[in-house]
Design an enzyme around this catalytic site. Structure first.
Site, PDB file in Angstrom:
ATOM      1  N   SER A 192     -31.335 -47.497   4.208  1.00 16.53           N
ATOM      2  CA  SER A 192     -30.392 -46.777   5.477  1.00 16.53           C
ATOM      3  C   SER A 192     -29.510 -45.992   5.696  1.00 16.53           C
ATOM      4  O   SER A 192     -30.078 -44.680   5.106  1.00 16.53           O
ATOM      5  CB  SER A 192     -29.943 -48.130   6.456  1.00 16.53           C
ATOM      6  N   LYS A 213     -17.887 -51.501  31.963  1.00 17.26           N
ATOM      7  CA  LYS A 213     -17.055 -50.835  31.344  1.00 17.26           C
ATOM      8  C   LYS A 213     -16.842 -52.281  30.096  1.00 17.26           C
ATOM      9  O   LYS A 213     -16.393 -51.693  29.054  1.00 17.26           O
ATOM     10  CB  LYS A 213     -15.992 -51.694  32.108  1.00 17.26           C
TER      11      LYS A 213
END
Length: 360
Positions: A160, A213
């Site tokens: 990765s 949110k």
């Protein structure tokens, strides 16, 4: 008389005990303040000495107190290859990796005319997108501005974000037992424990403005819109990763995408599919390979090898707090009121997009 002496000794012992505890607390506070200071660039300077081995480790000390500062005192006129270690999870700051230290080190090497190249020694499962890309860009800038070679050597793992950083190198080498690849992105995870909270009679409401949110919070179910938002973030980071690999390995984007499904590859598999250039059996083979390929025409045959490795030593404050948490584990977590299963789940939730191999 004997009892009086025993009482005096006990009182004296108690006084000494409390004085020692007081000094320990003061020291802990001072250590904490020092550790919070910004990095002092003076740690980058070394002095010449004929008593040090040129192959010893040069461990930069970014904070002074509680850190180690040892290493080769090589003459300033020595030409050297910098062995720059990328170890552990790639993040802002950890026990074996520190982003600011790494960027400062690359800048220092770029300005040092005695440095002739960098060998990245990578042993990492990956890390966050921001730090991995920052390290990659800094190394690419070093290569562009100096014209000096960068080689990457993968130890047990360069997956990765570890492979992402390796793509800054001109040449990538792996140990025959290396695991690499894992070209993919983790954009975060959502844990909906509303039913579990109900079971334990826990009510937790988040006051927020903007319907998304509070997305990702464990007290609210995820919506399809929110999943789409996070997927778009993952896709964008993934495309960036694929583009980096395609450029570094001289492959097309379509070719890389056939390999970039998140899986890890053995060294032999990675070489066959073009993700690395060669395989070595032992670490000691890497520097000679680099010298033969890059410096065969130089007037000097051998270079110094200098290790640049970040290591954070635990301060007294760290040990003190660790001991305190073990003495009272119930206060070691901000979520101590939640069931242990819930707390463990929350601690494993990713904070943002990451190039991270989670198969360990």
């Amino acid at each position: 008389m004997s009892d009086n002496n025993n009482d005096k000794n006990k009182k004296t012992g108690l006084i000494v005990f409390f004085v020692v505890i007081g000094l320990a607390i003061v020291y802990a506070i001072v250590s904490s303040v020092i550790a919070s200071k910004s990095i002092n660039t003076d740690y980058r300077v070394w002095q010449p000495s004929s008593t040090q081995s040129s192959n010893s480790s040069f461990i930069f000390s970014p904070f002074g107190q509680g850190k180690k500062d040892v290493g080769p005192k090589i003459p300033k006129w020595s030409k050297y290859i910098a062995k720059l270690y990328i170890t552990g999870t790639i993040e802002s700051e950890g026990m074996t990796y520190n982003q600011e230290w790494l960027l400062e080190t690359i800048d220092m090497l770029k300005e040092d005319e005695n440095n002739v190249g960098i060998l990245l020694v990578i042993d990492s499962p990956g890390g966050t997108v921001y730090e991995a890309d920052g390290a990659y860009l800094a190394l690419r800038d070093y290569r562009t501005e100096t014209g000096r070679p960068i080689y990457a050597y993968m130890q047990s793992m360069a997956a990765s974000g570890g492979y992402y950083i390796a793509c800054a190198a001109d040449y990538i080498i792996a140990n025959r037992n290396t695991l690499t690849g894992s070209i993919g992105v983790i954009a975060g995870g959502f844990v909906d424990i509303t039913e579990l909270l109900k079971k334990y009679g826990i009510k937790y409401e988040t006051v927020h403005a903007g319907k998304n949110k509070n997305m990702g919070n464990y007290n609210e179910p995820i919506t399809q819109e929110q999943l789409d938002i996070m997927q778009s973030i993952a896709d964008e980071c993934y495309d960036q990763f694929v583009g980096i690999v395609a450029e570094a390995r001289n492959m097309s984007v379509d070719e890389v995408k056939k390999l970039a499904d998140g899986r890890v590859y053995t060294a032999a598999q990675a070489k066959k599919n073009g993700l690395i250039d060669s395989i070595v059996l032992q670490d000691k083979e890497v520097i000679p390979l680099m010298e033969e390929a890059e410096f065969a025409d130089e007037d000097y045959d051998d270079f110094e090898e200098v290790d640049f490795k970040y290591e954070e030593s635990s301060s007294f404050y760290d040990l003190f707090m660790e001991t305190a948490s073990k003495l009272n584990p119930a206060q070691s977590s901000a979520n101590a009121g939640l069931p242990q299963l819930v707390e463990d789940t929350l601690q494993k939730t990713a904070n943002g997009p990451a190039y991270l191999y989670l198969g360990m």
